[in-house]
Design a protein around this motif. Structure first.
Motif, PDB file in Angstrom:
ATOM      1  N   VAL A   8     -12.680   1.140 -14.728  1.00 16.89           N
ATOM      2  CA  VAL A   8     -11.314   1.570 -14.970  1.00 16.89           C
ATOM      3  C   VAL A   8     -10.411   0.353 -14.778  1.00 16.89           C
ATOM      4  N   HIS A   9      -9.463   0.212 -15.647  1.00 15.10           N
ATOM      5  CA  HIS A   9      -8.556  -0.927 -15.621  1.00 15.10           C
ATOM      6  C   HIS A   9      -7.162  -0.447 -15.246  1.00 15.10           C
ATOM      7  N   TRP A  10      -6.788  -0.527 -14.032  1.00 13.35           N
ATOM      8  CA  TRP A  10      -5.530  -0.221 -13.365  1.00 13.35           C
ATOM      9  C   TRP A  10      -5.020   1.206 -13.498  1.00 13.35           C
ATOM     10  N   LEU A  11      -5.199   1.846 -14.605  1.00 14.75           N
ATOM     11  CA  LEU A  11      -4.676   3.194 -14.793  1.00 14.75           C
ATOM     12  C   LEU A  11      -5.835   4.169 -14.933  1.00 14.75           C
ATOM     13  N   SER A  12      -5.859   5.165 -14.069  1.00 17.14           N
ATOM     14  CA  SER A  12      -6.954   6.128 -14.109  1.00 17.14           C
ATOM     15  C   SER A  12      -6.774   7.082 -15.285  1.00 17.14           C
ATOM     16  N   PRO A  13      -7.838   7.798 -15.626  1.00 15.67           N
ATOM     17  CA  PRO A  13      -7.703   8.789 -16.706  1.00 15.67           C
ATOM     18  C   PRO A  13      -6.633   9.841 -16.402  1.00 15.67           C
ATOM     19  N   ARG A  14      -6.294   9.981 -15.117  1.00 15.27           N
ATOM     20  CA  ARG A  14      -5.246  10.940 -14.732  1.00 15.27           C
ATOM     21  C   ARG A  14      -3.849  10.310 -14.830  1.00 15.27           C
ATOM     22  N   GLU A  67      -2.749   7.792 -13.239  1.00 17.08           N
ATOM     23  CA  GLU A  67      -2.310   7.306 -11.935  1.00 17.08           C
ATOM     24  C   GLU A  67      -2.693   5.843 -11.805  1.00 17.08           C
ATOM     25  N   ASN A  68      -1.777   5.006 -11.350  1.00 17.48           N
ATOM     26  CA  ASN A  68      -2.125   3.619 -11.062  1.00 17.48           C
ATOM     27  C   ASN A  68      -3.160   3.659  -9.945  1.00 17.48           C
ATOM     28  N   ILE A  69      -4.348   3.117 -10.208  1.00 20.12           N
ATOM     29  CA  ILE A  69      -5.421   3.254  -9.219  1.00 20.12           C
ATOM     30  C   ILE A  69      -5.098   2.536  -7.913  1.00 20.12           C
ATOM     31  N   THR A  70      -4.258   1.516  -7.956  1.00 23.39           N
ATOM     32  CA  THR A  70      -3.862   0.856  -6.702  1.00 23.39           C
ATOM     33  C   THR A  70      -3.133   1.840  -5.803  1.00 23.39           C
ATOM     34  N   ASP A  71      -2.277   2.663  -6.380  1.00 21.62           N
ATOM     35  CA  ASP A  71      -1.572   3.675  -5.585  1.00 21.62           C
ATOM     36  C   ASP A  71      -2.559   4.685  -5.007  1.00 21.62           C
ATOM     37  N   GLY A  72      -3.520   5.112  -5.821  1.00 21.06           N
ATOM     38  CA  GLY A  72      -4.526   6.053  -5.346  1.00 21.06           C
ATOM     39  C   GLY A  72      -5.393   5.468  -4.239  1.00 21.06           C
ATOM     40  N   ILE A  73      -5.736   4.199  -4.379  1.00 20.32           N
ATOM     41  CA  ILE A  73      -6.534   3.518  -3.357  1.00 20.32           C
ATOM     42  C   ILE A  73      -5.730   3.396  -2.071  1.00 20.32           C
ATOM     43  N   SER A 109     -10.522  -2.890 -12.010  1.00 17.59           N
ATOM     44  CA  SER A 109      -9.873  -4.197 -12.080  1.00 17.59           C
ATOM     45  C   SER A 109      -8.369  -4.037 -12.241  1.00 17.59           C
ATOM     46  N   ASP A 110      -7.678  -5.161 -12.127  1.00 15.73           N
ATOM     47  CA  ASP A 110      -6.227  -5.230 -12.285  1.00 15.73           C
ATOM     48  C   ASP A 110      -5.549  -4.312 -11.281  1.00 15.73           C
ATOM     49  N   LEU A 111      -5.858  -4.532 -10.022  1.00 18.20           N
ATOM     50  CA  LEU A 111      -5.360  -3.666  -8.962  1.00 18.20           C
ATOM     51  C   LEU A 111      -3.983  -4.124  -8.480  1.00 18.20           C
TER      52      LEU A 111
END
Length: 165
Positions: free
Chosen positions: A1-7, A9-15, A36-38
């Motif tokens: 996944v590259h920064w934006l999840s399928p939902r 959501e910015n994956i950095t925020d989710g992490i 990547s691209d966190l």
């Protein structure tokens, strides 16, 4: 996944929301093989999620870890033009700094991050410091070969920047 999840959501925020709970972090990241691209960046919040690697290593100790690296000035040029320059604008607003101050900050942050990653993963056989501007892709393919079948022909340069900072 590259920064934006399928939902969406910015994956950095989710992490970041799950850092204090190892199991929640594992569950959140488990759907993906690689991420990547966190970065989560706005004028009021600027999170460089790549710095969360100790938590990733704790949650997934048998994972492969890759420190992608390249010439710092080339990396800065890429950041400056990212999203038509709006990434730099957000960084300047967040830090209350001009362009040169942000570039100096990013240079220092990159050097600190690289040193921290190299120290953290020293002698770890599941870590590679990969220079995208110098290392042949066969080095990465060989590193991942125990667990992944990847062909060097599957790799190419995509969206290489030609602009100067």
């Amino acid at each position: 996944v590259h920064w934006l999840s399928p939902r969406k959501e910015n994956i950095t925020d989710g992490i970041e929301a799950r850092l204090a709970d190892r199991q929640a972090l594992r569950e959140y990241l488990s759907p993906w093989t690689a991420y990547s691209d966190l970065v989560s960046a706005s004028e009021t919040r600027f999170v460089e999620g790549n710095g969360f690697f100790p938590a990733f290593h704790d949650a997934f100790p048998q994972s492969y870890f890759v420190l992608n690296d390249r010439d710092v000035e080339a990396w800065l040029r890429s950041r400056v033009q990212h999203s038509n320059g709006t990434f730099l604008q957000r960084a300047m607003a967040y830090h209350g700094a001009d362009k040169e101050q942000v570039l100096d900050l990013w240079r220092r942050q990159l050097a600190q991050h690289t040193a921290k990653a190299l120290d953290h993963f020293a002698s770890n056989p599941r870590f590679i410091h990969f220079r995208i501007d110098r290392d042949p892709i066969e080095r990465m393919v060989g590193f991942l070969a125990p667990a992944f079948t990847i062909s060097p022909s599957d790799w190419m340069v995509h969206k290489k920047s030609k602009a100067r900072a």
